[in-house]
Each structure stands twice: as C-alpha cells, then as structure tokens.
Design a protein around this motif. Sequence first.
Motif, PDB file in Angstrom:
ATOM      1  N   ALA A  95      83.349 -20.827  12.249  1.00 56.16           N
ATOM      2  CA  ALA A  95      82.348 -20.878  11.179  1.00 56.16           C
ATOM      3  C   ALA A  95      81.035 -21.445  11.717  1.00 56.16           C
ATOM      4  O   ALA A  95      79.949 -20.910  11.431  1.00 56.16           O
ATOM      5  CB  ALA A  95      82.854 -21.713  10.010  1.00 56.16           C
ATOM      6  N   GLN A  96      81.127 -22.517  12.503  1.00 51.22           N
ATOM      7  CA  GLN A  96      79.921 -23.110  13.076  1.00 51.22           C
ATOM      8  C   GLN A  96      79.240 -22.148  14.049  1.00 51.22           C
ATOM      9  O   GLN A  96      78.009 -22.085  14.121  1.00 51.22           O
ATOM     10  CB  GLN A  96      80.257 -24.438  13.786  1.00 51.22           C
ATOM     11  N   LEU A  97      80.014 -21.375  14.766  1.00 62.09           N
ATOM     12  CA  LEU A  97      79.465 -20.383  15.691  1.00 62.09           C
ATOM     13  C   LEU A  97      78.708 -19.295  14.936  1.00 62.09           C
ATOM     14  O   LEU A  97      77.623 -18.874  15.351  1.00 62.09           O
ATOM     15  CB  LEU A  97      80.592 -19.781  16.538  1.00 62.09           C
ATOM     16  N   ILE A  98      79.252 -18.852  13.822  1.00 63.80           N
ATOM     17  CA  ILE A  98      78.578 -17.841  12.993  1.00 63.80           C
ATOM     18  C   ILE A  98      77.221 -18.375  12.545  1.00 63.80           C
ATOM     19  O   ILE A  98      76.195 -17.692  12.664  1.00 63.80           O
ATOM     20  CB  ILE A  98      79.435 -17.468  11.759  1.00 63.80           C
ATOM     21  N   LEU A  99      77.210 -19.596  12.034  1.00 64.35           N
ATOM     22  CA  LEU A  99      75.960 -20.199  11.558  1.00 64.35           C
ATOM     23  C   LEU A  99      74.963 -20.378  12.701  1.00 64.35           C
ATOM     24  O   LEU A  99      73.763 -20.146  12.524  1.00 64.35           O
ATOM     25  CB  LEU A  99      76.242 -21.532  10.867  1.00 64.35           C
ATOM     26  N   LYS A 100      75.445 -20.744  13.861  1.00 63.79           N
ATOM     27  CA  LYS A 100      74.558 -20.921  15.015  1.00 63.79           C
ATOM     28  C   LYS A 100      73.958 -19.585  15.452  1.00 63.79           C
ATOM     29  O   LYS A 100      72.764 -19.495  15.748  1.00 63.79           O
ATOM     30  CB  LYS A 100      75.329 -21.563  16.168  1.00 63.79           C
ATOM     31  N   VAL A 101      74.771 -18.533  15.482  1.00 64.31           N
ATOM     32  CA  VAL A 101      74.277 -17.199  15.852  1.00 64.31           C
ATOM     33  C   VAL A 101      73.191 -16.767  14.872  1.00 64.31           C
ATOM     34  O   VAL A 101      72.124 -16.278  15.276  1.00 64.31           O
ATOM     35  CB  VAL A 101      75.432 -16.167  15.901  1.00 64.31           C
TER      36      VAL A 101
END
Length: 195
Positions: A143-149
Amino acid sequence: MCHDDATARWTAGPFQLGRERHASLSVRPLVLGPENVPLITDPREAARDLTLATFSAMTHGDEWRAPAIPEALSRALMTTGPESVQYYSELSEIGLGDSPARDTWRKLMRPPTYFPGRGTLFEETYLEGKADGEARGRAEERAQLILKVLTNRGVSVSEESNQRIVSCSDLDTLAHWLDRALNVATEHEIFADTP
C-alpha cells in the motif's frame, strides 16, 4: 526418559567402556522411568515441584491413570508465571509423544515456543499468528509503495483514496493497483475494474 520399565532398566546400565577385559570406565546413565518417578495426580503436589510433575506426566503417559496426571499438572501451572507455563506445557507435550495422555494435554492447554519444529500446539498457534502478521506487513508495504509511486508520478491522492489503499489487506488487489499506479493519470483510474 522412558515410558517403559524394561527399557528404563536396560538403559540405566551399567555400561563398561574400555578394552574387553580391562574396562576403564563404568557408565550408569540417569534414566527416568515409571519405576523411579512418582505418579503425581494431585494438583497441590504438582505445584510444589513442576519439574517432577512434568517428568511424572512424561514417564507415566502410557498408563491407564495417565489422564489424571496432565489434569493435575495443568491445574498446578495456573499458579505460576507465563514463562513457566509455556516451558512446562511444551516440554510435557513433547515428552508425552503419542501416548493417550497427549490428547488430554492438548485439550487442557491452549496457549509461544521453546521447542521449534516439534509441531506443538503452541508452535502451531504461534506460526498461524506470525503468518497473519507477515501478510499484514506485506499488505502495508505494498500500500505504501502504491502511494509512493503515485506521489512520485505527480498523481494527487485524496484522503478517501489514501484510506482505501492503506486499509486494503488483499495482496492480489494491491498488486493490481500497484500495476495500475505505474500508468494512471488520476487516482480514480487505479480502482477501475476493482469490485
């Protein structure tokens, strides 16, 4: 540690070590068995010496009176601290092997592991909890990776979408959203085709 008197007597030796007619050492192993470990079925007696009560359960596990021993030990463990409960519980379960008393013991005890890889009830419970925790951790990372992307690509994310992403625990859905996050122009496109 033996459940059987004959095996306990044999393994107690003595065993002569050295040359055939000149033994330089005589070994007499300490063997615990039904003959030299008392049968403890009273919870008060078990509470006075948890180690002896555990050995009693382990050595007398094949006897017809065996279910009374784990019952006494489990009641005695209620009077001690959590580390002792865990240690003696696992030690007892392992020591009971395939004896009739093991089934009784597993029904009496339901609570982390000093004897990994032995398939005890504690270990099974711990591993299930660990697997759940690891899955939650992977979901949070994804989830954090999605937001970072999305942030790095300049796609703004509303609080509602942010909450939807971080509260999702389904790894397949998060993987789908991550793939979409690499190409979408708006946050809403991420959720297209998502039930």
